[in-house]
Design a protein around this motif. Structure first.
Motif, PDB file in Angstrom:
ATOM      1  N   MET A   1     -38.305  18.519 -31.300  1.00 40.68           N
ATOM      2  CA  MET A   1     -38.686  18.949 -30.023  1.00 40.68           C
ATOM      3  C   MET A   1     -40.138  19.739 -29.975  1.00 40.68           C
ATOM      4  SD  MET A   1     -37.517  19.514 -26.889  1.00 40.68           S
ATOM      5  CE  MET A   1     -37.659  20.300 -25.417  1.00 40.68           C
ATOM      6  N   PRO A   2     -40.971  19.017 -29.330  1.00 37.82           N
ATOM      7  CA  PRO A   2     -42.350  19.540 -29.232  1.00 37.82           C
ATOM      8  C   PRO A   2     -42.354  20.741 -28.108  1.00 37.82           C
ATOM      9  CG  PRO A   2     -42.268  17.589 -28.037  1.00 37.82           C
ATOM     10  CD  PRO A   2     -40.873  17.674 -28.579  1.00 37.82           C
ATOM     11  N   ARG A   3     -41.583  21.888 -28.592  1.00 33.97           N
ATOM     12  CA  ARG A   3     -41.599  22.690 -27.461  1.00 33.97           C
ATOM     13  C   ARG A   3     -42.880  23.472 -27.189  1.00 33.97           C
ATOM     14  NH1 ARG A   3     -36.859  25.087 -26.364  1.00 33.97           N
ATOM     15  NH2 ARG A   3     -35.739  24.123 -28.360  1.00 33.97           N
ATOM     16  N   ALA A   4     -43.602  23.754 -28.217  1.00 37.25           N
ATOM     17  CA  ALA A   4     -44.988  24.576 -28.040  1.00 37.25           C
ATOM     18  C   ALA A   4     -45.788  23.638 -27.051  1.00 37.25           C
ATOM     19  CB  ALA A   4     -45.729  24.773 -29.298  1.00 37.25           C
ATOM     20  N   ALA A   5     -45.867  22.310 -27.245  1.00 36.99           N
ATOM     21  CA  ALA A   5     -46.849  21.301 -26.500  1.00 36.99           C
ATOM     22  C   ALA A   5     -46.239  21.164 -25.314  1.00 36.99           C
ATOM     23  CB  ALA A   5     -46.637  19.924 -27.284  1.00 36.99           C
ATOM     24  N   LEU A   6     -44.685  21.299 -24.978  1.00 33.14           N
ATOM     25  CA  LEU A   6     -44.392  21.207 -23.539  1.00 33.14           C
ATOM     26  C   LEU A   6     -44.743  22.461 -22.941  1.00 33.14           C
ATOM     27  CD1 LEU A   6     -42.367  20.053 -21.579  1.00 33.14           C
ATOM     28  CD2 LEU A   6     -40.645  20.997 -22.660  1.00 33.14           C
ATOM     29  N   THR A   7     -44.709  23.773 -23.443  1.00 34.71           N
ATOM     30  CA  THR A   7     -44.960  25.115 -23.073  1.00 34.71           C
ATOM     31  C   THR A   7     -46.416  25.078 -22.569  1.00 34.71           C
ATOM     32  OG1 THR A   7     -43.313  26.226 -24.273  1.00 34.71           O
ATOM     33  CG2 THR A   7     -44.731  27.451 -23.331  1.00 34.71           C
ATOM     34  N   ASP A   8     -47.211  24.618 -23.418  1.00 38.72           N
ATOM     35  CA  ASP A   8     -48.687  24.381 -23.308  1.00 38.72           C
ATOM     36  C   ASP A   8     -48.910  23.622 -21.865  1.00 38.72           C
ATOM     37  OD1 ASP A   8     -49.924  24.883 -26.423  1.00 38.72           O
ATOM     38  OD2 ASP A   8     -49.151  26.410 -25.262  1.00 38.72           O
ATOM     39  N   ALA A   9     -48.459  22.521 -21.866  1.00 43.29           N
ATOM     40  CA  ALA A   9     -48.775  21.886 -20.975  1.00 43.29           C
ATOM     41  C   ALA A   9     -48.126  22.182 -19.406  1.00 43.29           C
ATOM     42  CB  ALA A   9     -48.043  20.135 -21.115  1.00 43.29           C
ATOM     43  N   GLU A  10     -47.121  22.723 -19.544  1.00 40.80           N
ATOM     44  CA  GLU A  10     -46.485  23.504 -18.358  1.00 40.80           C
ATOM     45  C   GLU A  10     -47.344  24.535 -17.944  1.00 40.80           C
ATOM     46  OE1 GLU A  10     -41.626  22.547 -18.843  1.00 40.80           O
ATOM     47  OE2 GLU A  10     -42.640  24.327 -19.575  1.00 40.80           O
ATOM     48  N   ALA A  11     -47.651  25.463 -18.715  1.00 41.74           N
ATOM     49  CA  ALA A  11     -48.650  26.485 -18.500  1.00 41.74           C
ATOM     50  C   ALA A  11     -49.851  26.095 -18.034  1.00 41.74           C
ATOM     51  CB  ALA A  11     -48.941  27.465 -19.749  1.00 41.74           C
ATOM     52  N   ASN A  12     -50.500  25.096 -18.479  1.00 42.36           N
ATOM     53  CA  ASN A  12     -51.770  24.613 -17.885  1.00 42.36           C
ATOM     54  C   ASN A  12     -51.807  24.141 -16.665  1.00 42.36           C
ATOM     55  OD1 ASN A  12     -53.281  25.362 -20.290  1.00 42.36           O
ATOM     56  ND2 ASN A  12     -52.890  23.362 -21.214  1.00 42.36           N
ATOM     57  N   ILE A  13     -50.754  23.187 -16.295  1.00 43.55           N
ATOM     58  CA  ILE A  13     -50.295  22.667 -14.978  1.00 43.55           C
ATOM     59  C   ILE A  13     -50.332  23.758 -13.970  1.00 43.55           C
ATOM     60  CG2 ILE A  13     -48.697  21.509 -13.679  1.00 43.55           C
ATOM     61  CD1 ILE A  13     -48.208  19.604 -16.079  1.00 43.55           C
ATOM     62  N   ARG A  14     -49.491  24.947 -14.401  1.00 48.19           N
ATOM     63  CA  ARG A  14     -49.272  25.972 -13.657  1.00 48.19           C
ATOM     64  C   ARG A  14     -50.653  26.544 -13.246  1.00 48.19           C
ATOM     65  NH1 ARG A  14     -44.677  27.139 -16.192  1.00 48.19           N
ATOM     66  NH2 ARG A  14     -45.664  28.644 -17.492  1.00 48.19           N
ATOM     67  N   SER A  15     -51.577  26.965 -14.350  1.00 47.95           N
ATOM     68  CA  SER A  15     -52.986  27.300 -13.951  1.00 47.95           C
ATOM     69  C   SER A  15     -53.875  26.541 -13.240  1.00 47.95           C
ATOM     70  CB  SER A  15     -53.535  27.361 -15.494  1.00 47.95           C
ATOM     71  OG  SER A  15     -52.738  28.355 -16.296  1.00 47.95           O
ATOM     72  N   ALA A  16     -53.473  25.030 -13.212  1.00 50.11           N
ATOM     73  CA  ALA A  16     -54.406  24.351 -12.424  1.00 50.11           C
ATOM     74  C   ALA A  16     -53.824  24.475 -11.072  1.00 50.11           C
ATOM     75  CB  ALA A  16     -54.286  22.915 -13.002  1.00 50.11           C
ATOM     76  N   GLU A  17     -52.788  24.850 -10.764  1.00 53.48           N
ATOM     77  CA  GLU A  17     -52.204  24.804  -9.353  1.00 53.48           C
ATOM     78  C   GLU A  17     -52.568  26.080  -8.782  1.00 53.48           C
ATOM     79  OE1 GLU A  17     -48.141  24.531 -10.130  1.00 53.48           O
ATOM     80  OE2 GLU A  17     -48.109  22.239  -9.764  1.00 53.48           O
ATOM     81  N   VAL A  18     -52.645  27.381  -9.720  1.00 53.44           N
ATOM     82  CA  VAL A  18     -53.151  28.484  -9.286  1.00 53.44           C
ATOM     83  C   VAL A  18     -54.570  28.660  -8.758  1.00 53.44           C
ATOM     84  CG1 VAL A  18     -53.441  31.083  -9.980  1.00 53.44           C
ATOM     85  CG2 VAL A  18     -51.439  29.820 -10.432  1.00 53.44           C
ATOM     86  N   VAL A  19     -55.502  27.975  -9.656  1.00 48.44           N
ATOM     87  CA  VAL A  19     -56.807  28.070  -9.245  1.00 48.44           C
ATOM     88  C   VAL A  19     -57.139  27.025  -7.907  1.00 48.44           C
ATOM     89  CG1 VAL A  19     -57.389  28.744 -11.258  1.00 48.44           C
ATOM     90  CG2 VAL A  19     -57.344  26.688 -10.868  1.00 48.44           C
ATOM     91  N   GLY A  20     -56.200  26.392  -7.636  1.00 51.53           N
ATOM     92  CA  GLY A  20     -56.472  25.546  -6.454  1.00 51.53           C
ATOM     93  C   GLY A  20     -56.794  24.015  -6.682  1.00 51.53           C
ATOM     94  N   ALA A  21     -56.632  23.747  -7.774  1.00 52.77           N
ATOM     95  CA  ALA A  21     -56.827  22.239  -8.323  1.00 52.77           C
ATOM     96  C   ALA A  21     -56.626  21.236  -7.109  1.00 52.77           C
ATOM     97  CB  ALA A  21     -56.288  21.870  -9.617  1.00 52.77           C
ATOM     98  N   ASN A  22     -55.420  21.461  -6.310  1.00 49.71           N
ATOM     99  CA  ASN A  22     -54.882  20.786  -5.453  1.00 49.71           C
ATOM    100  C   ASN A  22     -56.003  20.449  -4.253  1.00 49.71           C
ATOM    101  OD1 ASN A  22     -52.237  19.870  -6.531  1.00 49.71           O
ATOM    102  ND2 ASN A  22     -51.562  21.778  -5.897  1.00 49.71           N
ATOM    103  N   ASP A  23     -56.971  21.428  -4.036  1.00 52.32           N
ATOM    104  CA  ASP A  23     -57.836  21.377  -2.955  1.00 52.32           C
ATOM    105  C   ASP A  23     -58.943  20.508  -3.202  1.00 52.32           C
ATOM    106  OD1 ASP A  23     -56.793  24.894  -2.462  1.00 52.32           O
ATOM    107  OD2 ASP A  23     -56.021  22.953  -1.626  1.00 52.32           O
ATOM    108  N   ASP A  24     -59.259  20.275  -4.548  1.00 47.46           N
ATOM    109  CA  ASP A  24     -60.330  19.380  -4.814  1.00 47.46           C
ATOM    110  C   ASP A  24     -59.841  17.978  -5.077  1.00 47.46           C
ATOM    111  OD1 ASP A  24     -62.171  18.773  -7.440  1.00 47.46           O
ATOM    112  OD2 ASP A  24     -63.355  19.462  -5.899  1.00 47.46           O
TER     113      ASP A  24
END
Lengths: 95, 335
Positions: free
Chosen positions: A1-24
């Protein structure tokens, strides 16, 4: 179970959403890639294909990080442009 | 918060497997192109470390079997790392630009503040100069105002003088009119007692000798007073010289007639002088029998010749008001 990789990916996606990546446009493209790869990785995990899942999670994190960086470029350029606009306005008012 | 991504070595450790010899993966082809772009961009200057990491990941992808999933995944990651390096370099460049812009903005603010200070100072100098000019203009206006007041006062005094003169002239005119009326009235009164004839420059009144004197004598009768008072009124009413001529008829000696005529003229003069007529206005002449009016052959004629003629100088008329015939007569007399 790539738990760490899954956590990292989820965290990075949330970070991207927070900084407004959807707007660019560019940032949102890579954010969408990341979300898609995350979804596919979760499917691989459910199917027990852990290595495939980890590969997808790796790509998802890379795209999410790029989405964050691209969103920051847009913000930095916008901030620089705002400052230059203030300079122009100040000069026009003083004429 | 960004989670750090795994290094290429860690990735390589996870990735297992290989494929058969194939062409390179699309990911590798893309990664090579992106890396070339990144090396030519600001990332080479501003993000060299990250670009180095991307290159190392790409090297490992190159080292993997062509077309294998390992190659594809490593190339994908290298691609994203190179793009990340360029994005961060762009961010850094934008941040530098913003810092420069902020510095320029602060400098512009300072310059504006300084200029405004100078502008206020310049405006103050302009206002001060304008205020001084305004004071000078006001002083000039005050001076002109004083001159104007003085001139106004002078004009007012002049107007008063003119008004006074006009009043004097009007009074003189009125007095003259009144005097003329008195003169005309006096003449009309005298004409009741004696004939009056007009000559060019004199008005001649003829008084009969018997009315004024006893026969052969030069003392005035009592009845002469009323007539001579009328003569006095005319003399008072008109300026100019008065000539009194005594005339006799032709009876007796010429010398006696001259003496009698002169004595009678003097008697009339003395009456006028006693009534206030200035003596220096009066000329007396004794004509004797030299200037008869009519024949001395008849009693009536002799009576008419025995007379006293009192002539009054006429007041000179303005030339333009005199009839042309009278002007010519005056000119002929002067020759």
């Amino acid at each position: 179970m790539p738990r760490a990789a899954l956590t990292d990916a989820e965290a990075n996606i949330r970070s991207a959403e927070v900084v407004g990546a959807n707007d660019d446009p560019q940032a949102s493209y890579h954010l969408e890639l990341a979300r898609d790869q995350l979804t596919r990785a979760e499917e691989m995990i459910a199917r027990g294909r852990m290595q495939d899942a980890e590969r997808l999670l790796m790509r998802a994190s890379a795209d999410a990080e790029l989405a964050v960086a691209l969103a920051r470029v847009d913000d930095a350029r916008e901030a620089a442009q705002m400052t230059e606009d203030r300079i122009r306005d100040l000069r026009e008012q003083h004429l | 918060m960004i989670r750090t991504w795994m290094t290429a070595n860690a990735l390589l450790a996870l990735l297992v497997g290989g494929c058969g010899a194939q062409g390179i993966s699309q990911e590798l082809a893309d990664a090579r192109r992106v890396m070339e772009t990144a090396r030519a961009s600001d990332a080479a200057e501003l993000e060299p470390d990250m670009l180095h990491v991307a290159q190392r990941t790409l090297d490992r992808a190159e080292a993997a079997e062509d077309g294998s999933p390992v190659e594809a995944d490593l190339a994908y990651v290298a691609d994203r790392q190179a793009r990340l390096a360029m994005a961060n370099a762009n961010t850094e460049r934008a941040m530098q630009q913003m810092e420069r812009a902020q510095t320029e903005y602060r400098e512009e603010l300072e310059r504006v503040a300084l200029d405004r200070g100078r502008t206020v100072e310049e405006q103050g100098e302009i206002l001060e100069a304008f205020r001084e000019r305004l004071l000078a203009v006001r002083a000039e206006l005050d001076e002109r105002g004083e001159d104007l007041d003085q001139r106004t006062e002078e004009l007012r005094e002049r107007e008063e003088e003119l008004a006074s003169r006009v009043n004097e002239l009007m009074a003189e005119r009125a007095a003259r009119a009144a005097a003329e009326e008195r003169a005309e009235a006096a003449m009309r009164e005298l004409q009741r007692y004696a004939p009056v004839r007009q000559e060019a420059d004199r008005t001649i009144v003829t008084l009969t000798g018997e009315v004024l004197f006893e026969s052969g004598r030069a003392e005035l009768r009592g009845t002469a007073a009323r007539r001579l008072d009328a003569v006095v009124a005319v003399a008072e009413s008109r300026p100019g010289t008065i000539r009194i001529e005594g005339h006799t008829d032709s009876r007796g000696s010429s010398l006696a007639n001259h003496r009698l005529s002169l004595a009678r003229a003097r008697a009339v003069r003395d009456y006028l002088v006693n009534r206030g007529i200035a003596a220096q206005r009066i000329d007396v002449i004794g004509r004797g029998e030299d200037m008869p009016l009519t024949t001395n052959d008849t009693p009536e004629g002799r009576a008419n010749n025995r007379r006293v003629e009192i002539s009054f100088e006429n007041a000179p008329q303005p030339l333009q008001q005199q009839p042309v015939r009278r002007q010519l007569q005056q000119q002929q007399r002067r020759r």
